[in-house]
Motif scaffolding. Sequence first.
Motif, short mmCIF file in Angstrom:
data_model
loop_
_atom_site.label_atom_id
_atom_site.label_comp_id
_atom_site.label_asym_id
_atom_site.label_seq_id
_atom_site.Cartn_x
_atom_site.Cartn_y
_atom_site.Cartn_z
N THR A 89 -120.37 96.66 -8.13
CA THR A 89 -120.49 97.83 -7.24
C THR A 89 -121.95 98.15 -7.00
O THR A 89 -122.37 98.42 -5.85
N ALA A 90 -122.75 98.12 -8.07
CA ALA A 90 -124.17 98.41 -7.93
C ALA A 90 -124.87 97.39 -7.04
O ALA A 90 -125.75 97.74 -6.25
N LYS A 91 -124.48 96.14 -7.14
CA LYS A 91 -125.05 95.11 -6.25
C LYS A 91 -124.72 95.42 -4.79
O LYS A 91 -125.56 95.28 -3.90
N GLY A 92 -123.45 95.82 -4.55
CA GLY A 92 -123.06 96.18 -3.19
C GLY A 92 -123.83 97.39 -2.70
O GLY A 92 -124.27 97.43 -1.54
N ALA A 560 -115.21 95.29 -5.70
CA ALA A 560 -116.24 96.24 -6.12
C ALA A 560 -117.50 96.08 -5.28
O ALA A 560 -118.09 97.07 -4.83
N PHE A 561 -117.91 94.85 -5.05
CA PHE A 561 -119.10 94.61 -4.22
C PHE A 561 -118.86 95.10 -2.80
O PHE A 561 -119.71 95.77 -2.20
N ALA A 562 -117.68 94.77 -2.25
CA ALA A 562 -117.37 95.18 -0.87
C ALA A 562 -117.38 96.69 -0.74
O ALA A 562 -117.90 97.24 0.25
N LYS A 563 -116.81 97.39 -1.71
CA LYS A 563 -116.76 98.86 -1.63
C LYS A 563 -118.15 99.46 -1.79
O LYS A 563 -118.48 100.45 -1.12
N LEU A 573 -113.73 99.93 5.40
CA LEU A 573 -113.32 98.89 4.46
C LEU A 573 -111.94 98.37 4.88
O LEU A 573 -111.07 99.15 5.26
N ILE A 574 -111.75 97.05 4.79
CA ILE A 574 -110.48 96.42 5.19
C ILE A 574 -109.99 95.55 4.05
O ILE A 574 -110.72 94.67 3.57
N GLY A 575 -108.76 95.78 3.59
CA GLY A 575 -108.15 94.93 2.58
C GLY A 575 -107.35 93.82 3.23
O GLY A 575 -106.61 94.06 4.19
N VAL A 576 -107.51 92.59 2.72
CA VAL A 576 -106.87 91.42 3.34
C VAL A 576 -106.00 90.70 2.33
O VAL A 576 -106.40 90.52 1.17
N ASP A 577 -104.80 90.28 2.78
CA ASP A 577 -103.92 89.45 1.97
C ASP A 577 -104.42 88.01 2.04
O ASP A 577 -104.53 87.43 3.12
N HIS A 578 -104.72 87.43 0.89
CA HIS A 578 -105.25 86.07 0.83
C HIS A 578 -104.30 85.06 1.49
O HIS A 578 -104.76 84.14 2.19
N LEU A 579 -103.00 85.22 1.28
CA LEU A 579 -102.03 84.29 1.85
C LEU A 579 -102.01 84.40 3.38
O LEU A 579 -101.85 83.40 4.08
N GLU A 580 -102.16 85.62 3.88
CA GLU A 580 -102.23 85.80 5.33
C GLU A 580 -103.45 85.07 5.89
O GLU A 580 -103.42 84.52 6.99
#
Length: 800
Positions: A89-92, A560-563, A573-580
């Motif tokens: 998170t801190a890196k992001g 954490a980095f993305a947020k 922020l957008i959450g993505v399904d890996h399989l999709e």
Amino acid sequence: MSEAKAAKTILAVDTSTDMLACAVGRMDEQGVEVLATGDHLCRRHANEELVETCANVLERAGLARGDVDAVLAGRGPGSFTGVRIGIATAKGLACGLECPLYGTSTLDAVAWTAWSAGVRGLVGVVADAMRREVYPGLYQVGEAGPVRLFEVESVVKTPAAVEAWAQRTDHDQIWLTGDGLKKYRAQFEAAGFSRFVDEGAWHPTGEGLLRAAAASGVAFGKSDAAVDSGDPALVLPVYTRLSDAEENEAKRLGLAEPATVAITGCDDALADRHLQLRPMNVNDPVAVAALETEVFAPSNHTPWSERLFSDDLAEPGHIWWVAHDEGTIVGYAGAVVAGSEVQISNVAVVESRRREGIAARLLARVTYDGQMLGATTSVLEVEAGNAAAQALYAKLGYVECGRRPNYYGRGHDALIMQAELPLVTPSRHDTPDPHASLRPWPIVAEKRGDDVASAIAAAAPLVLAIESSCDETAMAIIDGSGAIVSSVVATSIDFHARFGGVVPEIASRKHVEALVGVYEETMAQAGAHFGVDTLVPADLAAVGVTQGPGLVGALVVGIAFAKGLAGAADLPLIGVDHLEGHLFANLFETPDLRPPFVASLVSGGHTMLVHVRDWGSYEVLGETIDDAVGEAFDKVAKALGLGYPGGPVISRLAEKGNRKAIHFPRAMMHSGDYSFSLSGLKTSVITYINNENRAGRPINLPDLAASFEAAVIDVQVAKAAEAVERTGVSDFCVGGGVAANPQLREAYKRKFGRMGVRVTVPPLTACTDNAAMIALVAKRKYDLGEFATLRMDADPNMSL
């Protein structure tokens, strides 16, 4: 006061314990003024709450994001996942704010918390390390603050910590604090300890973090260590042990009696049987000693004997790696960890294999293991007349720091060279160095002309996508037209290879290391696309990230980095399904692909048939009831000693074999549904191998590989054909890492070609995990306004 000495506004975070520690303060060389805090107990919910807590703390202090001059992260030791959430998170945050990131010890923060509570004298911090262990730290606390009485953080069994301090003559003067006392206070009391800091001060606090950093002076250039440079890539967790898998392997390799140890491990992502690296094992000293004699025959160095190598290999804290080509050892390197220093014992490469970068890779491995055991620097000795070796070491970051006259004999001095860890290692396979930033931090973008600004504006919206579900750290940027303008993948597959599969703990650790380097390279690639040196966060419209499914420890790091980045840069922020993402990867091959269609998702973790009614509307027709296809390939390859990952190796062998040579079962071929089972096939293959070995018959590897592969493919194709016929679609697609298998791709094309069904298989680069496919989904969700909150967390069991 000069600009370099001016007070700085620092945002501090730590999630290494059950306490979410967060504060913002003004720091100068005289001390700290705490402006606001947000400390609160937060067991297992830190990834949900941290970014929002940071925003709330800044608001209470009357500050905006842009007022923050630097971010500070507690580096642990503590809960592995907790430490990584805080640091990622801190890196992001630092990347989004374009400001320095510094790190400090969580144990130091706890000691400063005791100081703030008015405690003076000897203070023993007892931090919980789980597994009936603690992180002990002893401090002398005066009016000016705590002073460490230990060199580096360590982990010990609780009774050992109790005994070590109880043996001190002044043990009755030690004030005890730390969250480890919640479990182990009674053990300390039984040993005669009676002074305990108030329980309200047992955890790290945001104020404690700020004071610990102020005392070290890192934010004002008072430290020469690279880790204190402000470069977020170099802020890593404080580790006190390797992963369980690595520790178990170290024990196995350190056995006193030789054992038959199969050579496993494949080089990086190439699945090549040449030039592999692995830890030295008990079967290696004979070959290594012979190589040592050969390499050092012309020099003044006294070669080590087989016995010396064997004895040293069994010593705790001693690290040895070898490089081999199909089992023949061509190089080796060894080191010993002494406190905060990893001392190189030896490094050598056979003459015919020099100038291939083998020595540099070996040194990178032994020093990396040393770093994971707490080392921060590395030292070695080299003969003063060996200019070639000195040049190699200099490229890795070693500098001369002393000389030992006549060390290698009269007239042959030794130069002592030292390097900060991690070493400066070259990138491999076009992936960025996972440790160092591309340039001094913070990056200052070049001035842009009006034409460039217009080009970037015309390409908007630009969405950054992040993928970290398994062992690849990947990022990509997609523009408003759906074109991928940059894509970077850094793999940690070679770190998992010697275990025959992905080790979740190692995957999570490597993501933390690779994040910033991958981010910088992704932004630089996109910048080059538009004719500038790099993009900046203000150019982005949103941040997308894989939410699941996957390894939870790996997913939380990327999220954490993305947020942190999205929160700092004020981006959706957008959450993505890996399989999709694997479904959308087919658009790279067939841009006009439109639902409905049937897709087969085949990878190391998933095997399923999906009816894609529309983008975002999916029906899972059937999936594996046990092993996935990729798992079966890996397990069979491991049984044959072919290394990891198994798919590419078996595929190459199968090209030369007879697919009908051995009959293996086609499980559930005629089950009447779309479920798969690979466990029985895997067992059948392994049974065949064992039977042939017992009978003393040599195994024809190409024939076995081809027969096994045919059994897998036959079932996959037959079930897929049934699904296409039932649904009546005219398109069939494939996704996942196993979709790179050439025989599977061709089998689908032959079968569906006869049925008049169009087959789409993604480009090979889009089959394995990557962020470009995540970007396609993120762009669609951006256009639809489907955003997540900053409380989003990983969903390792996420389904379509």
